[in-house]
Design a protein around this motif. Structure first.
Motif, PDB file in Angstrom:
ATOM      1  N   PRO A  34      -9.880  -3.360  -1.931  1.00 42.15           N
ATOM      2  CA  PRO A  34     -10.816  -2.241  -2.049  1.00 42.15           C
ATOM      3  C   PRO A  34     -12.254  -2.581  -1.650  1.00 42.15           C
ATOM      4  O   PRO A  34     -12.988  -1.702  -1.197  1.00 42.15           O
ATOM      5  CB  PRO A  34     -10.748  -1.855  -3.529  1.00 42.15           C
ATOM      6  CG  PRO A  34      -9.484  -2.452  -4.025  1.00 42.15           C
ATOM      7  CD  PRO A  34      -9.184  -3.641  -3.164  1.00 42.15           C
ATOM      8  N   ARG A  86      -1.099  10.666   4.386  1.00 38.01           N
ATOM      9  CA  ARG A  86      -0.194   9.935   3.493  1.00 38.01           C
ATOM     10  C   ARG A  86       1.194  10.565   3.532  1.00 38.01           C
ATOM     11  O   ARG A  86       1.334  11.779   3.599  1.00 38.01           O
ATOM     12  CB  ARG A  86      -0.757   9.973   2.081  1.00 38.01           C
ATOM     13  CG  ARG A  86      -0.305   8.830   1.242  1.00 38.01           C
ATOM     14  CD  ARG A  86      -1.099   8.660   0.016  1.00 38.01           C
ATOM     15  NE  ARG A  86      -0.906   9.794  -0.875  1.00 38.01           N
ATOM     16  CZ  ARG A  86      -1.614   9.989  -1.954  1.00 38.01           C
ATOM     17  NH1 ARG A  86      -2.559   9.157  -2.293  1.00 38.01           N
ATOM     18  NH2 ARG A  86      -1.398  11.015  -2.723  1.00 38.01           N
ATOM     19  N   LYS A 143      -7.258  -1.157   2.990  1.00 39.15           N
ATOM     20  CA  LYS A 143      -8.347  -0.898   2.034  1.00 39.15           C
ATOM     21  C   LYS A 143      -7.787  -0.682   0.617  1.00 39.15           C
ATOM     22  O   LYS A 143      -8.457  -0.982  -0.359  1.00 39.15           O
ATOM     23  CB  LYS A 143      -9.146   0.312   2.513  1.00 39.15           C
ATOM     24  CG  LYS A 143     -10.344   0.640   1.698  1.00 39.15           C
ATOM     25  CD  LYS A 143     -11.538  -0.153   2.111  1.00 39.15           C
ATOM     26  CE  LYS A 143     -12.766   0.389   1.404  1.00 39.15           C
ATOM     27  NZ  LYS A 143     -13.866  -0.520   1.415  1.00 39.15           N
ATOM     28  N   GLU A 144      -6.553  -0.195   0.503  1.00 40.18           N
ATOM     29  CA  GLU A 144      -5.928  -0.059  -0.823  1.00 40.18           C
ATOM     30  C   GLU A 144      -5.703  -1.426  -1.468  1.00 40.18           C
ATOM     31  O   GLU A 144      -5.833  -1.579  -2.672  1.00 40.18           O
ATOM     32  CB  GLU A 144      -4.582   0.653  -0.717  1.00 40.18           C
ATOM     33  CG  GLU A 144      -4.678   2.116  -0.419  1.00 40.18           C
ATOM     34  CD  GLU A 144      -3.310   2.746  -0.370  1.00 40.18           C
ATOM     35  OE1 GLU A 144      -2.378   2.282  -1.078  1.00 40.18           O
ATOM     36  OE2 GLU A 144      -3.156   3.717   0.395  1.00 40.18           O
ATOM     37  N   LEU A 145      -5.326  -2.411  -0.653  1.00 41.95           N
ATOM     38  CA  LEU A 145      -5.026  -3.743  -1.174  1.00 41.95           C
ATOM     39  C   LEU A 145      -6.286  -4.585  -1.352  1.00 41.95           C
ATOM     40  O   LEU A 145      -6.310  -5.498  -2.175  1.00 41.95           O
ATOM     41  CB  LEU A 145      -4.041  -4.465  -0.249  1.00 41.95           C
ATOM     42  CG  LEU A 145      -2.676  -3.789  -0.100  1.00 41.95           C
ATOM     43  CD1 LEU A 145      -1.818  -4.537   0.905  1.00 41.95           C
ATOM     44  CD2 LEU A 145      -1.967  -3.682  -1.436  1.00 41.95           C
ATOM     45  N   ILE A 158      -6.700   1.901   6.680  1.00 49.25           N
ATOM     46  CA  ILE A 158      -6.592   2.739   5.485  1.00 49.25           C
ATOM     47  C   ILE A 158      -5.668   2.096   4.446  1.00 49.25           C
ATOM     48  O   ILE A 158      -6.058   1.942   3.287  1.00 49.25           O
ATOM     49  CB  ILE A 158      -6.187   4.177   5.853  1.00 49.25           C
ATOM     50  CG1 ILE A 158      -7.334   4.846   6.616  1.00 49.25           C
ATOM     51  CG2 ILE A 158      -5.814   4.988   4.613  1.00 49.25           C
ATOM     52  CD1 ILE A 158      -6.985   6.191   7.222  1.00 49.25           C
ATOM     53  N   PRO A 159      -4.449   1.687   4.809  1.00 47.10           N
ATOM     54  CA  PRO A 159      -3.618   1.028   3.793  1.00 47.10           C
ATOM     55  C   PRO A 159      -4.159  -0.334   3.359  1.00 47.10           C
ATOM     56  O   PRO A 159      -4.018  -0.722   2.199  1.00 47.10           O
ATOM     57  CB  PRO A 159      -2.247   0.910   4.451  1.00 47.10           C
ATOM     58  CG  PRO A 159      -2.428   1.207   5.885  1.00 47.10           C
ATOM     59  CD  PRO A 159      -3.700   1.958   6.042  1.00 47.10           C
ATOM     60  N   SER A 174     -11.431   8.812   9.455  1.00 47.75           N
ATOM     61  CA  SER A 174     -10.228   9.199   8.741  1.00 47.75           C
ATOM     62  C   SER A 174      -9.362  10.112   9.595  1.00 47.75           C
ATOM     63  O   SER A 174      -9.862  10.907  10.344  1.00 47.75           O
ATOM     64  CB  SER A 174     -10.612   9.900   7.442  1.00 47.75           C
ATOM     65  OG  SER A 174      -9.457  10.222   6.728  1.00 47.75           O
ATOM     66  N   TYR A 226       1.559   5.690   5.241  1.00 45.29           N
ATOM     67  CA  TYR A 226       0.805   6.712   5.960  1.00 45.29           C
ATOM     68  C   TYR A 226       1.499   7.031   7.271  1.00 45.29           C
ATOM     69  O   TYR A 226       2.129   6.174   7.881  1.00 45.29           O
ATOM     70  CB  TYR A 226      -0.622   6.230   6.254  1.00 45.29           C
ATOM     71  CG  TYR A 226      -1.445   6.068   5.011  1.00 45.29           C
ATOM     72  CD1 TYR A 226      -2.261   7.099   4.556  1.00 45.29           C
ATOM     73  CD2 TYR A 226      -1.395   4.894   4.267  1.00 45.29           C
ATOM     74  CE1 TYR A 226      -3.010   6.961   3.394  1.00 45.29           C
ATOM     75  CE2 TYR A 226      -2.134   4.748   3.105  1.00 45.29           C
ATOM     76  CZ  TYR A 226      -2.942   5.780   2.682  1.00 45.29           C
ATOM     77  OH  TYR A 226      -3.681   5.644   1.531  1.00 45.29           O
ATOM     78  N   SER A 241       0.863  -1.171   0.000  1.00 40.91           N
ATOM     79  CA  SER A 241       0.000   0.000   0.000  1.00 40.91           C
ATOM     80  C   SER A 241       0.904   1.227   0.000  1.00 40.91           C
ATOM     81  O   SER A 241       2.127   1.120   0.086  1.00 40.91           O
ATOM     82  CB  SER A 241      -0.882   0.014   1.245  1.00 40.91           C
ATOM     83  OG  SER A 241      -0.101   0.303   2.393  1.00 40.91           O
ATOM     84  N   GLN A 242       0.282   2.390  -0.041  1.00 48.41           N
ATOM     85  CA  GLN A 242       1.032   3.607   0.189  1.00 48.41           C
ATOM     86  C   GLN A 242       1.402   3.660   1.671  1.00 48.41           C
ATOM     87  O   GLN A 242       0.865   2.917   2.481  1.00 48.41           O
ATOM     88  CB  GLN A 242       0.191   4.816  -0.193  1.00 48.41           C
ATOM     89  CG  GLN A 242      -0.114   4.848  -1.684  1.00 48.41           C
ATOM     90  CD  GLN A 242      -0.910   6.063  -2.055  1.00 48.41           C
ATOM     91  OE1 GLN A 242      -0.450   7.187  -1.898  1.00 48.41           O
ATOM     92  NE2 GLN A 242      -2.125   5.844  -2.531  1.00 48.41           N
TER      93      GLN A 242
END
Length: 149
Positions: free
Chosen positions: A136, A148, A132-134, A129-130, A144, A42, A39-40
């Motif tokens: 979706p 990032r 959820k990127e992997l 949060i990260p 929230s 954060y 993921s990105q």
């Protein structure tokens, strides 16, 4: 026909030289398990308030080894990146690797229930949060607040 290898999801965190330690950790994990997806990254507060802000991300990779062996390999990587008790007591975590779960098939049945049982959503957005990127389509609600990097 062989079934696909299970997917492991591992959270990574560091608040001491995070750019260096996270890069080293991901590289070492890649030596054990090719095709690591990340993921990105954060930034979030140290939930215990002992040290600097954490950098966090989640990685995913195919895992051909039993969970116990994976945990041992991740602990070896933490040590190789400088993790030790003395620094932790001072609020410095070189690298923290935690197995979130291992997904043995490609469905989300039961995954949301597992998540609801394991995590206080409002306290673990640095993982959600990260993640959820992997994944979706993971049905996770959170407040929230992570930024990032």
């Amino acid at each position: 026909m062989t079934s696909p290898l299970p997917l492991a999801y591992v959270s990574i965190g560091s608040n001491y030289l995070p750019c260096k330690n996270i890069a080293s950790g991901v590289s070492l994990i890649g030596e054990y398990f090719p095709q690591v997806k990340t993921s990105q990254t954060y930034k979030s507060n140290d939930v215990l308030g002992l040290g600097a802000d954490y950098w966090n991300l989640v990685i995913q990779f195919h895992c051909p080894v039993p969970t116990k062996e994976l945990k041992e390999q991740l602990q070896d990587i933490e040590l190789a990146c400088g993790r030790n008790k003395a620094d932790q007591l001072r609020g410095q975590v070189h690298l923290d690797l935690d197995i979130l779960f291992i997904r043995k098939d490609n469905t989300l049945d039961g995954l949301n229930q597992i998540f609801a049982e394991q995590f206080e959503l409002s306290e673990n957005e640095y993982v959600l949060i990260p993640l959820k990127e992997l994944i979706p389509d993971l049905n996770a609600a959170w407040v929230s607040g992570s930024e990032r990097v």
